[in-house]
Design a protein around this motif. Sequence first.
Motif, PDB file in Angstrom:
ATOM      1  N   LYS A  19     -11.034  -7.049   7.795  1.00  0.00           N
ATOM      2  CA  LYS A  19      -9.807  -6.280   7.539  1.00  0.00           C
ATOM      3  C   LYS A  19      -8.569  -6.994   8.118  1.00  0.00           C
ATOM      4  CE  LYS A  19      -9.526  -3.042  11.432  1.00  0.00           C
ATOM      5  NZ  LYS A  19      -9.085  -1.727  11.806  1.00  0.00           N
ATOM      6  N   TYR A  20      -8.774  -7.703   9.249  1.00  0.00           N
ATOM      7  CA  TYR A  20      -7.643  -8.420   9.827  1.00  0.00           C
ATOM      8  C   TYR A  20      -7.309  -9.678   9.038  1.00  0.00           C
ATOM      9  CZ  TYR A  20      -8.069  -5.295  13.790  1.00  0.00           C
ATOM     10  OH  TYR A  20      -8.121  -4.174  14.584  1.00  0.00           O
ATOM     11  N   ILE A  21      -8.350 -10.321   8.502  1.00  0.00           N
ATOM     12  CA  ILE A  21      -8.104 -11.515   7.682  1.00  0.00           C
ATOM     13  C   ILE A  21      -7.331 -11.110   6.418  1.00  0.00           C
ATOM     14  CG2 ILE A  21      -9.170 -13.410   6.396  1.00  0.00           C
ATOM     15  CD1 ILE A  21     -11.475 -13.317   8.406  1.00  0.00           C
ATOM     16  N   ALA A  22      -7.767  -9.999   5.804  1.00  0.00           N
ATOM     17  CA  ALA A  22      -7.072  -9.501   4.609  1.00  0.00           C
ATOM     18  C   ALA A  22      -5.617  -9.171   4.952  1.00  0.00           C
ATOM     19  CB  ALA A  22      -7.794  -8.278   4.062  1.00  0.00           C
ATOM     20  N   GLU A  23      -5.414  -8.571   6.130  1.00  0.00           N
ATOM     21  CA  GLU A  23      -4.051  -8.198   6.542  1.00  0.00           C
ATOM     22  C   GLU A  23      -3.201  -9.454   6.767  1.00  0.00           C
ATOM     23  OE1 GLU A  23      -3.974  -5.250   9.727  1.00  0.00           O
ATOM     24  OE2 GLU A  23      -1.998  -6.000  10.331  1.00  0.00           O
ATOM     25  N   TYR A  24      -3.801 -10.473   7.401  1.00  0.00           N
ATOM     26  CA  TYR A  24      -3.090 -11.737   7.645  1.00  0.00           C
ATOM     27  C   TYR A  24      -2.648 -12.362   6.322  1.00  0.00           C
ATOM     28  CZ  TYR A  24      -2.479 -16.686   8.973  1.00  0.00           C
ATOM     29  OH  TYR A  24      -1.993 -17.963   9.157  1.00  0.00           O
ATOM     30  N   LEU A  25      -3.547 -12.289   5.328  1.00  0.00           N
ATOM     31  CA  LEU A  25      -3.254 -12.912   4.037  1.00  0.00           C
ATOM     32  C   LEU A  25      -2.394 -12.022   3.136  1.00  0.00           C
ATOM     33  CD1 LEU A  25      -6.822 -14.323   3.263  1.00  0.00           C
ATOM     34  CD2 LEU A  25      -4.849 -15.632   4.027  1.00  0.00           C
ATOM     35  N   GLY A  26      -2.262 -10.767   3.523  1.00  0.00           N
ATOM     36  CA  GLY A  26      -1.502  -9.832   2.694  1.00  0.00           C
ATOM     37  C   GLY A  26      -2.210  -9.527   1.383  1.00  0.00           C
ATOM     38  N   VAL A  27      -3.551  -9.405   1.420  1.00  0.00           N
ATOM     39  CA  VAL A  27      -4.331  -9.082   0.203  1.00  0.00           C
ATOM     40  C   VAL A  27      -5.283  -7.927   0.519  1.00  0.00           C
ATOM     41  CG1 VAL A  27      -4.270 -11.467  -0.635  1.00  0.00           C
ATOM     42  CG2 VAL A  27      -6.209 -10.718   0.750  1.00  0.00           C
ATOM     43  N   SER A  28      -5.862  -7.331  -0.530  1.00  0.00           N
ATOM     44  CA  SER A  28      -6.850  -6.273  -0.322  1.00  0.00           C
ATOM     45  C   SER A  28      -8.190  -6.892   0.085  1.00  0.00           C
ATOM     46  CB  SER A  28      -7.021  -5.478  -1.621  1.00  0.00           C
ATOM     47  OG  SER A  28      -7.631  -6.312  -2.587  1.00  0.00           O
ATOM     48  N   ARG A  29      -9.095  -6.031   0.604  1.00  0.00           N
ATOM     49  CA  ARG A  29     -10.436  -6.498   0.978  1.00  0.00           C
ATOM     50  C   ARG A  29     -11.167  -7.076  -0.241  1.00  0.00           C
ATOM     51  NH1 ARG A  29     -13.220  -4.252   5.280  1.00  0.00           N
ATOM     52  NH2 ARG A  29     -14.947  -5.526   4.543  1.00  0.00           N
ATOM     53  N   GLU A  30     -10.951  -6.464  -1.397  1.00  0.00           N
ATOM     54  CA  GLU A  30     -11.617  -6.908  -2.629  1.00  0.00           C
ATOM     55  C   GLU A  30     -11.127  -8.314  -3.021  1.00  0.00           C
ATOM     56  OE1 GLU A  30     -10.108  -3.912  -2.214  1.00  0.00           O
ATOM     57  OE2 GLU A  30     -12.024  -2.902  -1.885  1.00  0.00           O
ATOM     58  N   THR A  31      -9.807  -8.508  -2.948  1.00  0.00           N
ATOM     59  CA  THR A  31      -9.261  -9.834  -3.277  1.00  0.00           C
ATOM     60  C   THR A  31      -9.800 -10.879  -2.300  1.00  0.00           C
ATOM     61  OG1 THR A  31      -7.263  -8.783  -4.097  1.00  0.00           O
ATOM     62  CG2 THR A  31      -7.112 -11.128  -3.634  1.00  0.00           C
ATOM     63  N   LEU A  32      -9.889 -10.497  -1.025  1.00  0.00           N
ATOM     64  CA  LEU A  32     -10.414 -11.430  -0.023  1.00  0.00           C
ATOM     65  C   LEU A  32     -11.839 -11.858  -0.373  1.00  0.00           C
ATOM     66  CD1 LEU A  32     -10.153 -12.959   2.692  1.00  0.00           C
ATOM     67  CD2 LEU A  32     -11.053 -10.912   3.816  1.00  0.00           C
ATOM     68  N   SER A  33     -12.690 -10.877  -0.733  1.00  0.00           N
ATOM     69  CA  SER A  33     -14.076 -11.198  -1.093  1.00  0.00           C
ATOM     70  C   SER A  33     -14.111 -12.156  -2.280  1.00  0.00           C
ATOM     71  CB  SER A  33     -14.847  -9.925  -1.463  1.00  0.00           C
ATOM     72  OG  SER A  33     -14.868  -9.076  -0.346  1.00  0.00           O
ATOM     73  N   ARG A  34     -13.240 -11.912  -3.255  1.00  0.00           N
ATOM     74  CA  ARG A  34     -13.217 -12.777  -4.433  1.00  0.00           C
ATOM     75  C   ARG A  34     -12.772 -14.193  -4.055  1.00  0.00           C
ATOM     76  NH1 ARG A  34      -9.881  -9.859  -7.320  1.00  0.00           N
ATOM     77  NH2 ARG A  34      -8.164 -11.333  -7.260  1.00  0.00           N
ATOM     78  N   LEU A  35     -11.728 -14.287  -3.222  1.00  0.00           N
ATOM     79  CA  LEU A  35     -11.240 -15.601  -2.793  1.00  0.00           C
ATOM     80  C   LEU A  35     -12.324 -16.344  -2.035  1.00  0.00           C
ATOM     81  CD1 LEU A  35      -7.703 -14.645  -1.453  1.00  0.00           C
ATOM     82  CD2 LEU A  35      -8.167 -16.147  -3.393  1.00  0.00           C
ATOM     83  N   TYR A  36     -13.016 -15.586  -1.171  1.00  0.00           N
ATOM     84  CA  TYR A  36     -14.047 -16.184  -0.325  1.00  0.00           C
ATOM     85  C   TYR A  36     -15.161 -16.756  -1.195  1.00  0.00           C
ATOM     86  CZ  TYR A  36     -17.347 -16.635   3.537  1.00  0.00           C
ATOM     87  OH  TYR A  36     -18.241 -17.122   4.477  1.00  0.00           O
ATOM     88  N   SER A  37     -15.624 -15.974  -2.171  1.00  0.00           N
ATOM     89  CA  SER A  37     -16.729 -16.461  -3.003  1.00  0.00           C
ATOM     90  C   SER A  37     -16.269 -17.579  -3.947  1.00  0.00           C
ATOM     91  CB  SER A  37     -17.369 -15.313  -3.790  1.00  0.00           C
ATOM     92  OG  SER A  37     -16.402 -14.745  -4.625  1.00  0.00           O
ATOM     93  N   THR A  38     -15.043 -17.468  -4.488  1.00  0.00           N
ATOM     94  CA  THR A  38     -14.545 -18.515  -5.389  1.00  0.00           C
ATOM     95  C   THR A  38     -14.401 -19.828  -4.636  1.00  0.00           C
ATOM     96  OG1 THR A  38     -13.169 -16.797  -6.357  1.00  0.00           O
ATOM     97  CG2 THR A  38     -12.749 -19.048  -7.092  1.00  0.00           C
TER      98      THR A  38
END
Lengths: 191, 191
Positions: A168-187
């Motif tokens: 949740k903090y990584i998503a907040e740092y990046l200014g994205v939702s948790r879902e977007t973070l998961s997608r970025l991480y896997s991509t």
Amino acid sequence: MDGLKKHIEEITPITNEEFDYIKTFFKEKKVKKHQYLLQDGDKVTSEYWIVKGIFRAFHIDKDGKEHILQFALENWWFSDYNAFFSQKESNINIVCMDDAEVLCLTLSGREQLASEFHKMEHFFRMKLTSGYSAQQRRIISLLSNNPKKRYEEFASLYPNIMQKIPKKYIAEYLGVSRETLSRLYSTTSRD
Amino acid sequence: MDGLKKHIEEITPITNEEFDYIKTFFKEKKVKKHQYLLQDGDKVTSEYWIVKGIFRAFHIDKDGKEHILQFALENWWFSDYNAFFSQKESNINIVCMDDAEVLCLTLSGREQLASEFHKMEHFFRMKLTSGYSAQQRRIISLLSNNPKKRYEEFASLYPNIMQKIPKKYIAEYLGVSRETLSRLYSTTSRD
């Protein structure tokens, strides 16, 4: 304080005698998980070198929303440098995310070390050089509003940190939702 | 190059003999209005100290949109420092907004001056210190998404610049419309 000697020697050699003197400028401090090392409104008297632990620096805007400026890990120097250098009140908060130990250095201590030792002046300049570059990259990634680029920048700045910081903090740092973070991480992992 | 000596002496005294040697590291360059000093993809070989003129540094994102990182004025040091320090290709553009003169310094020149003169190491560290603080303030203003704060930060960083830079670039730097900029300008002037 042996870790600090090794850390300084990554940039410049120092003798044991020099380090015996240099270390007298540093004060050890233990910080508990969730404890604030610095709070909005505090006068910033020290910068910190992290012996162990993880910290999160964040700003609270006028609407009460938190914005993460940075995380800080072992071997990193950090503070509210804008306030530290001008000896003013902080406008950020720094909170400990895991039991930590830091070494504290005052601005007068920093300036005295830099003035007495050309090699310490060099050391602090080199640290500022990397910090300045990292901030420039952060500004570009914030301006260009490209979550993938922001994520890549994050991953290069904080390698192997994904397991250490709640998502949740990584998503907040990046200014994205948790879902977007998961997608970025896997991509990005597949690239 | 007398201006450069005066500029260095704002931070540290230097003798005429020292300056006669120091100035051999700098190369004068004239730049025309609209000319690019640096383009995305160029290897960054120099940093610049502005004798006269105004520059605009901007990044072009993947959608072709321009984002202004900073303006740079007389007596300022600037470059794509992230690329300069790592001797890589630039990912920003720097364009001249008014006929200008700059002094160019290479990274090896900078490092040699810092190594030979403790006072020059100090000078460069102090310049980085202010630059680092300014960048931190810019990051907070970008994160907090508060146009008024962004405007105030802009006004403190670039005093008396409103007449020198077309308003459309100021609005672009702040990420606001021309109308919002006019409102901020009149509100802040009345404060």
